[in-house]
Design a protein around this motif. Structure first.
Motif, PDB file in Angstrom:
ATOM      1  N   THR A  36     -17.531  -2.097   6.611  1.00 39.40           N
ATOM      2  CA  THR A  36     -18.277  -1.129   7.414  1.00 39.40           C
ATOM      3  C   THR A  36     -17.471  -0.576   8.576  1.00 39.40           C
ATOM      4  O   THR A  36     -17.800   0.485   9.098  1.00 39.40           O
ATOM      5  CB  THR A  36     -19.593  -1.735   7.942  1.00 39.40           C
ATOM      6  N   SER A  37     -16.418  -1.289   8.979  1.00 44.54           N
ATOM      7  CA  SER A  37     -15.605  -0.783  10.089  1.00 44.54           C
ATOM      8  C   SER A  37     -14.105  -0.987   9.896  1.00 44.54           C
ATOM      9  O   SER A  37     -13.323  -0.625  10.762  1.00 44.54           O
ATOM     10  CB  SER A  37     -16.034  -1.442  11.407  1.00 44.54           C
ATOM     11  N   GLU A  38     -13.711  -1.578   8.782  1.00 48.60           N
ATOM     12  CA  GLU A  38     -12.295  -1.828   8.517  1.00 48.60           C
ATOM     13  C   GLU A  38     -11.837  -0.990   7.321  1.00 48.60           C
ATOM     14  O   GLU A  38     -12.131  -1.338   6.171  1.00 48.60           O
ATOM     15  CB  GLU A  38     -12.056  -3.312   8.223  1.00 48.60           C
ATOM     16  N   PRO A  39     -11.130   0.104   7.575  1.00 48.67           N
ATOM     17  CA  PRO A  39     -10.702   0.978   6.476  1.00 48.67           C
ATOM     18  C   PRO A  39      -9.888   0.275   5.397  1.00 48.67           C
ATOM     19  O   PRO A  39     -10.045   0.581   4.219  1.00 48.67           O
ATOM     20  CB  PRO A  39      -9.874   2.061   7.171  1.00 48.67           C
ATOM     21  N   VAL A  40      -9.051  -0.683   5.764  1.00 47.16           N
ATOM     22  CA  VAL A  40      -8.227  -1.373   4.764  1.00 47.16           C
ATOM     23  C   VAL A  40      -9.111  -2.134   3.779  1.00 47.16           C
ATOM     24  O   VAL A  40      -8.829  -2.178   2.579  1.00 47.16           O
ATOM     25  CB  VAL A  40      -7.175  -2.297   5.430  1.00 47.16           C
ATOM     26  N   VAL A  41     -10.204  -2.704   4.264  1.00 48.27           N
ATOM     27  CA  VAL A  41     -11.126  -3.437   3.399  1.00 48.27           C
ATOM     28  C   VAL A  41     -11.946  -2.463   2.560  1.00 48.27           C
ATOM     29  O   VAL A  41     -12.145  -2.684   1.361  1.00 48.27           O
ATOM     30  CB  VAL A  41     -12.050  -4.365   4.223  1.00 48.27           C
ATOM     31  N   ALA A  42     -12.423  -1.411   3.186  1.00 50.24           N
ATOM     32  CA  ALA A  42     -13.217  -0.415   2.452  1.00 50.24           C
ATOM     33  C   ALA A  42     -12.412   0.169   1.292  1.00 50.24           C
ATOM     34  O   ALA A  42     -12.920   0.306   0.175  1.00 50.24           O
ATOM     35  CB  ALA A  42     -13.677   0.686   3.397  1.00 50.24           C
ATOM     36  N   LEU A  43     -11.153   0.502   1.548  1.00 47.62           N
ATOM     37  CA  LEU A  43     -10.304   1.070   0.500  1.00 47.62           C
ATOM     38  C   LEU A  43     -10.030   0.046  -0.603  1.00 47.62           C
ATOM     39  O   LEU A  43     -10.082   0.374  -1.787  1.00 47.62           O
ATOM     40  CB  LEU A  43      -8.992   1.579   1.097  1.00 47.62           C
ATOM     41  N   ALA A  44      -9.772  -1.196  -0.211  1.00 49.00           N
ATOM     42  CA  ALA A  44      -9.511  -2.234  -1.209  1.00 49.00           C
ATOM     43  C   ALA A  44     -10.742  -2.466  -2.099  1.00 49.00           C
ATOM     44  O   ALA A  44     -10.621  -2.600  -3.315  1.00 49.00           O
ATOM     45  CB  ALA A  44      -9.106  -3.543  -0.520  1.00 49.00           C
ATOM     46  N   LEU A  45     -11.929  -2.481  -1.494  1.00 46.60           N
ATOM     47  CA  LEU A  45     -13.158  -2.642  -2.278  1.00 46.60           C
ATOM     48  C   LEU A  45     -13.374  -1.457  -3.209  1.00 46.60           C
ATOM     49  O   LEU A  45     -13.707  -1.628  -4.378  1.00 46.60           O
ATOM     50  CB  LEU A  45     -14.363  -2.785  -1.350  1.00 46.60           C
ATOM     51  N   LEU A  46     -13.195  -0.266  -2.687  1.00 50.38           N
ATOM     52  CA  LEU A  46     -13.365   0.933  -3.506  1.00 50.38           C
ATOM     53  C   LEU A  46     -12.393   0.933  -4.681  1.00 50.38           C
ATOM     54  O   LEU A  46     -12.785   1.197  -5.823  1.00 50.38           O
ATOM     55  CB  LEU A  46     -13.172   2.195  -2.661  1.00 50.38           C
ATOM     56  N   ASP A  47     -11.153   0.606  -4.412  1.00 51.86           N
ATOM     57  CA  ASP A  47     -10.150   0.553  -5.482  1.00 51.86           C
ATOM     58  C   ASP A  47     -10.495  -0.506  -6.527  1.00 51.86           C
ATOM     59  O   ASP A  47     -10.331  -0.285  -7.724  1.00 51.86           O
ATOM     60  CB  ASP A  47      -8.756   0.271  -4.907  1.00 51.86           C
ATOM     61  N   SER A  52      -9.326   1.093  -9.999  1.00 46.77           N
ATOM     62  CA  SER A  52      -8.114   1.857  -9.721  1.00 46.77           C
ATOM     63  C   SER A  52      -6.938   0.932  -9.428  1.00 46.77           C
ATOM     64  O   SER A  52      -5.785   1.311  -9.614  1.00 46.77           O
ATOM     65  CB  SER A  52      -8.329   2.788  -8.528  1.00 46.77           C
ATOM     66  N   LYS A  53      -7.247  -0.233  -8.902  1.00 47.16           N
ATOM     67  CA  LYS A  53      -6.222  -1.231  -8.595  1.00 47.16           C
ATOM     68  C   LYS A  53      -6.749  -2.590  -9.026  1.00 47.16           C
ATOM     69  O   LYS A  53      -7.955  -2.773  -9.205  1.00 47.16           O
ATOM     70  CB  LYS A  53      -5.918  -1.228  -7.097  1.00 47.16           C
ATOM     71  N   PRO A  54      -5.874  -3.566  -9.176  1.00 49.17           N
ATOM     72  CA  PRO A  54      -6.331  -4.886  -9.627  1.00 49.17           C
ATOM     73  C   PRO A  54      -7.192  -5.589  -8.569  1.00 49.17           C
ATOM     74  O   PRO A  54      -7.030  -5.361  -7.370  1.00 49.17           O
ATOM     75  CB  PRO A  54      -5.033  -5.651  -9.871  1.00 49.17           C
ATOM     76  N   MET A  55      -8.089  -6.445  -9.046  1.00 49.14           N
ATOM     77  CA  MET A  55      -8.951  -7.211  -8.148  1.00 49.14           C
ATOM     78  C   MET A  55      -8.133  -8.098  -7.211  1.00 49.14           C
ATOM     79  O   MET A  55      -8.588  -8.441  -6.130  1.00 49.14           O
ATOM     80  CB  MET A  55      -9.914  -8.087  -8.947  1.00 49.14           C
ATOM     81  N   THR A  56      -6.942  -8.451  -7.629  1.00 48.68           N
ATOM     82  CA  THR A  56      -6.099  -9.309  -6.791  1.00 48.68           C
ATOM     83  C   THR A  56      -5.745  -8.639  -5.470  1.00 48.68           C
ATOM     84  O   THR A  56      -5.389  -9.324  -4.517  1.00 48.68           O
ATOM     85  CB  THR A  56      -4.811  -9.702  -7.532  1.00 48.68           C
ATOM     86  N   ASP A  57      -5.872  -7.323  -5.394  1.00 51.63           N
ATOM     87  CA  ASP A  57      -5.620  -6.634  -4.125  1.00 51.63           C
ATOM     88  C   ASP A  57      -6.621  -7.050  -3.047  1.00 51.63           C
ATOM     89  O   ASP A  57      -6.361  -6.879  -1.861  1.00 51.63           O
ATOM     90  CB  ASP A  57      -5.661  -5.116  -4.312  1.00 51.63           C
ATOM     91  N   LEU A  58      -7.765  -7.591  -3.454  1.00 56.30           N
ATOM     92  CA  LEU A  58      -8.750  -8.070  -2.479  1.00 56.30           C
ATOM     93  C   LEU A  58      -8.278  -9.346  -1.789  1.00 56.30           C
ATOM     94  O   LEU A  58      -8.886  -9.792  -0.828  1.00 56.30           O
ATOM     95  CB  LEU A  58     -10.096  -8.313  -3.159  1.00 56.30           C
ATOM     96  N   ALA A  59      -7.182  -9.917  -2.285  1.00 61.23           N
ATOM     97  CA  ALA A  59      -6.619 -11.126  -1.687  1.00 61.23           C
ATOM     98  C   ALA A  59      -5.328 -10.842  -0.919  1.00 61.23           C
ATOM     99  O   ALA A  59      -4.631 -11.781  -0.529  1.00 61.23           O
ATOM    100  CB  ALA A  59      -6.369 -12.171  -2.769  1.00 61.23           C
ATOM    101  N   ARG A  60      -5.017  -9.561  -0.702  1.00 60.95           N
ATOM    102  CA  ARG A  60      -3.839  -9.233   0.109  1.00 60.95           C
ATOM    103  C   ARG A  60      -4.051  -9.752   1.529  1.00 60.95           C
ATOM    104  O   ARG A  60      -5.176  -9.765   2.033  1.00 60.95           O
ATOM    105  CB  ARG A  60      -3.623  -7.723   0.151  1.00 60.95           C
ATOM    106  N   PRO A  61      -3.000 -10.190   2.205  1.00 62.07           N
ATOM    107  CA  PRO A  61      -3.156 -10.765   3.544  1.00 62.07           C
ATOM    108  C   PRO A  61      -3.920  -9.880   4.533  1.00 62.07           C
ATOM    109  O   PRO A  61      -4.784 -10.372   5.259  1.00 62.07           O
ATOM    110  CB  PRO A  61      -1.705 -10.981   4.002  1.00 62.07           C
ATOM    111  N   GLY A  62      -3.638  -8.594   4.563  1.00 62.21           N
ATOM    112  CA  GLY A  62      -4.335  -7.704   5.497  1.00 62.21           C
ATOM    113  C   GLY A  62      -5.822  -7.611   5.220  1.00 62.21           C
ATOM    114  O   GLY A  62      -6.640  -7.552   6.144  1.00 62.21           O
ATOM    115  N   VAL A  63      -6.181  -7.620   3.947  1.00 58.93           N
ATOM    116  CA  VAL A  63      -7.595  -7.551   3.555  1.00 58.93           C
ATOM    117  C   VAL A  63      -8.288  -8.864   3.901  1.00 58.93           C
ATOM    118  O   VAL A  63      -9.386  -8.877   4.461  1.00 58.93           O
ATOM    119  CB  VAL A  63      -7.729  -7.229   2.048  1.00 58.93           C
ATOM    120  N   VAL A  64      -7.648  -9.979   3.586  1.00 59.47           N
ATOM    121  CA  VAL A  64      -8.231 -11.300   3.885  1.00 59.47           C
ATOM    122  C   VAL A  64      -8.430 -11.467   5.386  1.00 59.47           C
ATOM    123  O   VAL A  64      -9.498 -11.892   5.836  1.00 59.47           O
ATOM    124  CB  VAL A  64      -7.354 -12.439   3.319  1.00 59.47           C
ATOM    125  N   LEU A  65      -7.419 -11.116   6.177  1.00 61.19           N
ATOM    126  CA  LEU A  65      -7.541 -11.255   7.635  1.00 61.19           C
ATOM    127  C   LEU A  65      -8.658 -10.385   8.182  1.00 61.19           C
ATOM    128  O   LEU A  65      -9.433 -10.817   9.041  1.00 61.19           O
ATOM    129  CB  LEU A  65      -6.212 -10.908   8.313  1.00 61.19           C
TER     130      LEU A  65
END
Length: 90
Positions: A36-47, A52-65
């Motif tokens: 709701t307020s973190e663009p990096v997370v919103a984009l990762a969820l949308l992807d 559009s991108k693998p689910m493993t991108d939801l475990a990238r360090p920036g997204v996890v943090l």
């Protein structure tokens, strides 16, 4: 993600989620809140949701943090509409 959702509904028949499923569900809930307020997370969820991108991108360090940190802005109590927009709704 979708395979764990059905059991969460009241009256659903089936085995409860195992620990790993419950942890994953909590993480996805946290991702949705942070998005709701973190663009990096919103984009990762949308992807991930649009495949559009693998689910493993939801475990990238920036997204996890960002998910662990949570949203940086408080939730709004009312829809963020201008006075003109509110007039058009009534």
């Amino acid at each position: 993600m979708a395979t764990n959702q059905d059991i969460l509904y009241p009256g659903a028949i089936g085995k409860p989620l195992p620990l790993t499923g419950r942890l994953l569900q909590r993480y996805v809930d946290r991702l949705a809140l942070a998005a709701t307020s973190e663009p990096v997370v919103a984009l990762a969820l949308l992807d991930a949701f649009t495949l559009s991108k693998p689910m493993t991108d939801l475990a990238r360090p920036g997204v996890v943090l960002a998910a662990l940190r949570g949203p940086r802005r408080p939730a709004v109590a009312e829809p963020p509409l201008t006075t003109d927009e509110l007039k058009r709704l009534s």
